[in-house]
Design an enzyme around this catalytic site. Structure first.
Site, PDB file in Angstrom:
ATOM      1  N   SER A   4     -25.535   1.448 -76.262  1.00 22.67           N
ATOM      2  CA  SER A   4     -26.348   2.406 -77.044  1.00 22.67           C
ATOM      3  C   SER A   4     -26.892   1.808 -78.332  1.00 22.67           C
ATOM      4  O   SER A   4     -26.350   0.884 -79.098  1.00 22.67           O
ATOM      5  CB  SER A   4     -25.264   3.401 -77.772  1.00 22.67           C
ATOM      6  OG  SER A   4     -26.107   4.289 -78.750  1.00 22.67           O
ATOM      7  N   GLY A   5     -28.427   1.927 -78.331  1.00 23.65           N
ATOM      8  CA  GLY A   5     -28.966   1.062 -79.266  1.00 23.65           C
ATOM      9  C   GLY A   5     -29.631  -0.193 -78.970  1.00 23.65           C
ATOM     10  O   GLY A   5     -30.437  -0.878 -79.599  1.00 23.65           O
ATOM     11  N   THR A   9     -34.513   3.389 -74.085  1.00 21.36           N
ATOM     12  CA  THR A   9     -35.499   4.330 -74.321  1.00 21.36           C
ATOM     13  C   THR A   9     -37.005   3.655 -74.655  1.00 21.36           C
ATOM     14  O   THR A   9     -37.952   4.062 -74.056  1.00 21.36           O
ATOM     15  CB  THR A   9     -35.242   5.413 -75.375  1.00 21.36           C
ATOM     16  OG1 THR A   9     -33.840   6.012 -75.020  1.00 21.36           O
ATOM     17  CG2 THR A   9     -36.265   6.319 -75.510  1.00 21.36           C
ATOM     18  N   ASN A  51     -27.319   4.062 -83.309  1.00 16.96           N
ATOM     19  CA  ASN A  51     -28.788   4.130 -82.881  1.00 16.96           C
ATOM     20  C   ASN A  51     -29.421   5.454 -83.807  1.00 16.96           C
ATOM     21  O   ASN A  51     -28.987   6.578 -83.557  1.00 16.96           O
ATOM     22  CB  ASN A  51     -28.683   4.465 -81.328  1.00 16.96           C
ATOM     23  CG  ASN A  51     -30.037   4.347 -80.831  1.00 16.96           C
ATOM     24  OD1 ASN A  51     -30.839   4.543 -81.709  1.00 16.96           O
ATOM     25  ND2 ASN A  51     -30.273   4.331 -79.663  1.00 16.96           N
ATOM     26  N   SER A  54     -30.858   8.034 -80.560  1.00  9.19           N
ATOM     27  CA  SER A  54     -29.926   7.862 -79.651  1.00  9.19           C
ATOM     28  C   SER A  54     -30.341   8.916 -78.546  1.00  9.19           C
ATOM     29  O   SER A  54     -30.279  10.121 -78.848  1.00  9.19           O
ATOM     30  CB  SER A  54     -28.591   7.626 -79.762  1.00  9.19           C
ATOM     31  OG  SER A  54     -27.770   7.816 -78.939  1.00  9.19           O
ATOM     32  N   SER A  55     -30.417   8.567 -77.265  1.00  7.71           N
ATOM     33  CA  SER A  55     -30.635   9.690 -76.187  1.00  7.71           C
ATOM     34  C   SER A  55     -29.018  10.065 -75.941  1.00  7.71           C
ATOM     35  O   SER A  55     -28.299   9.586 -75.592  1.00  7.71           O
ATOM     36  CB  SER A  55     -31.032   8.940 -74.794  1.00  7.71           C
ATOM     37  OG  SER A  55     -32.324   8.305 -74.924  1.00  7.71           O
ATOM     38  N   GLY A 276     -26.458   4.722 -73.148  1.00 10.52           N
ATOM     39  CA  GLY A 276     -25.612   3.664 -73.021  1.00 10.52           C
ATOM     40  C   GLY A 276     -24.166   3.769 -73.410  1.00 10.52           C
ATOM     41  O   GLY A 276     -23.861   4.909 -73.820  1.00 10.52           O
ATOM     42  N   GLU A 278     -20.827   3.523 -75.000  1.00 18.20           N
ATOM     43  CA  GLU A 278     -20.663   3.890 -76.399  1.00 18.20           C
ATOM     44  C   GLU A 278     -19.018   3.509 -76.786  1.00 18.20           C
ATOM     45  O   GLU A 278     -18.086   3.942 -76.035  1.00 18.20           O
ATOM     46  CB  GLU A 278     -20.779   5.336 -76.745  1.00 18.20           C
ATOM     47  CG  GLU A 278     -22.314   5.599 -76.558  1.00 18.20           C
ATOM     48  CD  GLU A 278     -22.605   6.890 -76.992  1.00 18.20           C
ATOM     49  OE1 GLU A 278     -23.864   7.397 -77.390  1.00 18.20           O
ATOM     50  OE2 GLU A 278     -21.667   7.787 -77.153  1.00 18.20           O
TER      51      GLU A 278
END
Length: 519
Positions: A4-5, A9, A51, A54-55, A276, A278
């Site tokens: 994540s981050g 994206t 993030n 974050s998605s 991602g 986590e």
């Protein structure tokens, strides 16, 4: 893929821009495809501690081509984190769109939608941003409006959508008086204003009535006997937001569908951008789902980079020393095996009305005793740890059963059909559960997870994959700073060091015989 981050994206957006640029058509369709990202980010992304953008869902964009010209696109979405609508941890925010609306709507528009000061709303933790942040959100709101126009959403659809989102925020502030004997629960007298604001489409307001009959969108004069509680209120909010998101995706697909002769063969490029791996201070059911998806992607990567590659060398009788890698199949079995995998046990416990999160954890502890990838929590902590391919994650089990059941009171479902907000009727009619899932009375969420991941993996295995590995440079969200140890850890657990070795020692260039002979 990546943490994540790590930039998944942003990389996906750059890749999409590059593909559209190579088409060199500059058609309206290409511009519409590019406008899909800001739209989806507004409704599906949020700030987390890892993030700022974050998605909170996975998306797969299929681009369809004819003679190097894009002719259409289709979007698939996976596992939206609906629980974020009703709860965010410290340092986190709700989905971007709520803040964009507060910053971007005029005073008159807010009055129409019944929106007050953001500090009053429980679903956004009463938080807003600095003046600079608010200005940025205002600009983002305008971007979203432009994207909605460009993609093809009608003005009334946009108005209805924002009315529903404003209603969801007001719904979060509705509280209940204690239930009287043999009577339905009542909305607290102090919350009548929030009830009116939440029922954005009701024709009239009467004396306090059962909230499940009047909340959101329907005539409050309808009567029924039920006992609404805060969890039912939150279930409605999550369901409504999920339906709005699904409707947006469906509408995008209608507008971007290819208009060509069905017999014409189209080529396809698909781009997968998914949440991602986590590991937060507190990891819940949502993190477990996200990390399971990442385990499956890692297994897919291993299959293509190591299994298929080395099998081809063996088949051709080439001299080859086998390269070992971290095979995560045992972790996937821990999750997905039947009848004693973690998800199966969660479903089993969800089927028992008397089961609790503690009985679920006790079941895991007894079933996975001695499993190298599972560790019970120490002391009186209600949880467990799993050693994933990317490291050990401790999960807090509180709320697992409730989130897995994801129940909505049956008498609420009918309200959407009788709604007088036009958008709400198709939200209910067109987004019913899949037929195979419709009969499931509990454990719905794990079945949806399994089904979603199964469909996604089938798509990936049928394609010719290219992997973009995103590496997170530091955990402070700072530009220009590289934490060498953090980077090395990711290279190791992603299997990139072994990938380099197989690329270096293997046979990376594979011309067809004709091409080789010609050269």
């Amino acid at each position: 893929s990546g943490e994540s981050g790590a930039g998944k994206t942003e990389s996906a957006k750059l890749l999409l821009q590059q593909i559209m640029n190579l088409c060199k058509g500059n058609s309206q369709l290409e511009q519409q495809i590019l406008q899909v990202n800001p739209l989806l980010e507004a409704f599906g992304n949020a700030q987390t501690v890892m993030n700022d953008n974050s998605s909170r869902f996975g998306k797969y964009i299929q681009l369809r081509f004819q003679k190097n010209t894009v002719r259409g696109a289709k979007l698939s979405e996976y596992l939206l984190e609906k629980s974020r609508v009703v709860h965010q941890d410290a340092g986190e925010r709700n989905f971007h769109i709520f803040y964009y609306m507060f910053a971007g709507l005029s005073s008159e528009e807010k009055e129409v939608y019944g929106l007050l000061d953001p500090s009053l709303y429980r679903y956004v933790n009463g938080q807003f941003g600095t003046q600079d942040v608010a200005q940025r959100w205002k600009d983002k709101y305008q971007e979203v409006c432009n994207a909605l126009d460009m993609v093809g959403f009608q003005e009334q659809e946009q108005v209805d959508m924002q009315a529903i989102l404003a209603g969801v925020l007001s719904l979060g502030n509705v509280t209940f008086d204690p239930e009287e004997s043999n009577g339905p629960a009542k909305v607290s007298e102090a919350c009548q204003g929030w009830l009116k604001a939440a029922a954005v489409s009701h024709k009239k307001t009467t004396e306090p009535v059962c909230v499940l009959c009047s909340l959101l969108f329907c005539d409050p004069s309808v009567s029924c006997c039920c006992s609404p509680r805060a969890d039912a209120r939150d279930s409605i909010a999550k369901m409504v937001y999920g339906r709005v998101f699904g409707w947006i995706v469906g509408k995008i697909n209608e507008l971007l569908a290819e208009n060509v002769d069905p017999e014409v063969e189209l080529m396809e490029i698909g781009i997968l951008d998914i949440f991602g791996f986590e590991n937060f201070a507190v990891n819940r059911f949502e993190q477990l789902c996200i990390n399971l998806a990442n385990e499956q992607l890692q297994h897919f990567f291993n299959h293509h980079i190591f299994h298929i590659e080395q099998a081809a060398y063996k088949e051709e009788g080439l001299p080859w020393e086998t390269i070992t890698f971290n095979n995560n199949e045992a972790i996937l079995n821990l999750f997905l095996a039947k009848p004693l995998g973690l998800l199966s046990l969660l479903d089993e416990q969800s089927a028992f009305p008397q089961a609790t999160d503690k009985t679920f954890v006790d079941k895991l502890n007894s079933s996975f005793k001695g499993n190298l990838h599972f560790q019970p929590a120490r002391g009186h902590v209600l949880g467990f740890s799993i050693t994933h391919y990317a490291g050990k994650v401790q999960y807090a089990a509180r709320g697992f059963l409730e989130k897995n059941r994801d129940t909505l009171p049956a008498n609420v479902r009918g309200l959407f059909i009788s709604s007088i907000t036009p958008l709400l009727v198709p939200l209910h009619i067109h987004h019913e559960p899949r037929p195979a899932l419709a009969r499931i009375k509990c454990g719905d969420e794990t079945h949806v997870i399994r089904h979603s991941l199964m469909v996604l993996m089938e798509r990936l295995y049928s394609a010719n994959p290219h992997f973009v590995r995103c590496i997170k440079p530091n955990s402070q969200k700072e530009p220009g700073v590289v934490d060498n140890q953090m980077v090395l850890l990711q290279l190791r657990y992603n299997g990139l060091l072994e990938t380099i070795r197989i690329r270096r020692d293997g046979f990376s260039w594979r011309p067809f015989f004709e091409e080789f002979a010609e050269r």
